[in-house]
Design an enzyme around this catalytic site. Structure first.
Site: not given
Length: 186
Positions: A52, A110, A113, A141, A164, A170, A176
Site C-alpha cells: 500500500g 498509505d 488506521d 483515519k 477507504v 486496496d 491500489r
C-alpha cells in the site's frame, strides 16, 4: 477494471482527487525536510511499507529529492490484512536488508488506521538498533481506536472512519493504483 472494483466505485464517495493528494504530499515533504535538515548523521533509511505504501512513498521521495534530501531506500512487507477488510495476526513477508543500527528511519505507509501493524514495525526497527523512527502516512483515519502512545509524525490528509481505497489502499486487492481516495458509502 474488474466488476468488483467498478461496483465499489459506483457505491463510493470521492474524498480526495489526485491534485489534492499531490498538494498534501508536497506539504508533508516540506515538514519532513525541515526535521532532517540538521545532518546529524548519514541520510535517513526510507522504508516503504508494501504494498500500500508504494504509490505514496514514490511521490513523497521525489518531493523530498526536489528539496535536497537524499534517502537510502529499502522496504518491508508486513501485513495483518492479507486481502481481507479486517486485520489479524502480523505476517512478515519481507524485512529490510539495510542495517538500521544507529540510523534514523522514516517509515512510509498509505494509511495510519488503528496502528497495530505500525506498532509492531516500529518496535522491530528499535530492536534492530534504529536511533530514531518516524512515521509518514498519507492518510490518518479519524476514530478513537488507535494504539495508545503511537501516532504518525507526518500526515497528509484525514479520512473518515469508513472503508477507504485508492492511492495505495486496496479494495479486496484491487484499486491500489487509483489516483484518488474513495470511501464506501455507509
Amino acid at each position: 477494471m474488474s466488476a468488483d472494483l467498478r461496483t465499489a466505485l459506483a457505491d463510493a464517495d470521492l474524498l480526495f482527487d489526485r491534485a489534492a493528494l499531490e498538494q498534501a504530499i508536497a506539504r508533508m515533504a516540506v515538514a519532513i525536510r525541515a526535521d532532517y535538515v540538521d545532518g546529524v548523521d548519514t541520510r535517513p533509511v526510507y522504508l516503504t511499507v508494501m504494498h500500500g505504501g508504494m504509490p505514496f512513498a514514490a511521490q513523497l521521495a521525489m518531493e523530498l529529492g526536489a528539496l535536497g534530501l537524499d534517502l537510502e531506500f529499502d522496504y518491508l512487507h508486513a501485513t495483518r490484512y492479507r486481502g481481507a477488510t479486517a486485520g489479524g495476526e502480523l505476517l512478515w513477508k519481507h524485512r529490510p536488508a539495510t542495517s538500521l543500527k544507529g540510523r534514523r528511519v522514516l517509515l512510509v505507509d498509505d494509511i495510519f488506521d488503528e496502528g497495530h501493524t505500525m506498532a509492531a514495525i516500529t518496535a522491530w526497527c528499535h530492536a534492530e538498533g534504529a536511533a530514531d523512527v518516524r512515521i509518514a502516512a498519507l492518510a490518518l483515519k479519524r476514530h478513537d481506536r488507535a494504539v495508545p502512545d503511537l501516532q504518525a509524525d507526518y500526515v497528509g490528509i484525514e479520512v473518515p472512519d469508513r472503508y477507504v481505497f485508492g492511492y495505495g489502499m486496496d479494495y479486496h486487492e484491487q484499486g491500489r493504483n487509483l489516483p484518488a481516495i474513495y470511501a464506501l458509502k455507509d
